[in-house]
Design a protein around this motif. Structure first.
Motif, PDB file in Angstrom:
ATOM      1  N   SER A 173      49.188   7.064  -8.223  1.00 28.40           N
ATOM      2  CA  SER A 173      49.533   7.743  -6.982  1.00 28.40           C
ATOM      3  C   SER A 173      50.589   8.814  -7.229  1.00 28.40           C
ATOM      4  CB  SER A 173      50.089   6.752  -5.956  1.00 28.40           C
ATOM      5  OG  SER A 173      50.569   7.448  -4.828  1.00 28.40           O
ATOM      6  N   SER A 174      50.381   9.973  -6.621  1.00 23.49           N
ATOM      7  CA  SER A 174      51.389  11.037  -6.706  1.00 23.49           C
ATOM      8  C   SER A 174      52.410  10.907  -5.583  1.00 23.49           C
ATOM      9  CB  SER A 174      50.700  12.406  -6.633  1.00 23.49           C
ATOM     10  OG  SER A 174      50.013  12.528  -5.395  1.00 23.49           O
ATOM     11  N   SER A 175      52.277   9.883  -4.737  1.00 24.09           N
ATOM     12  CA  SER A 175      53.165   9.700  -3.579  1.00 24.09           C
ATOM     13  C   SER A 175      54.249   8.657  -3.796  1.00 24.09           C
ATOM     14  CB  SER A 175      52.332   9.290  -2.360  1.00 24.09           C
ATOM     15  OG  SER A 175      51.353  10.243  -2.084  1.00 24.09           O
TER      16      SER A 175
END
Length: 77
Positions: A58-60
């Motif tokens: 995840s880039s979050s």
């Protein structure tokens, strides 16, 4: 997160979302910072975003910072 010792909330005003039952803490951090104090070594950290996608896919996912051997702060956290 899990440790091979004990773990407790480090905030003066603990978040309601965290559940601490030695040697594990779990919960949700939506904004801000939650602090935990623990003895021993960190054995596991599992992070997922709001869609259930685990880090590092995840880039979050926000940054997790761990300091070992830090003395207790004056405010008790």
């Amino acid at each position: 997160m899990s440790v091979d010792g004990t773990i407790e909330m480090g905030d003066a005003d603990p978040c309601e979302e965290a559940v601490v039952s030695a040697p594990t803490a779990e919960g949700t951090i939506e904004t801000g910072v939650d602090r935990f104090r623990f003895s021993g070594e960190l054995t596991n950290v599992y992070l997922v975003d709001w869609n259930g996608v685990p880090a590092p896919e995840s880039s979050s996912i926000s940054v997790v910072h761990i300091d070992y051997g830090v003395p207790a702060r004056a405010d008790g956290s």
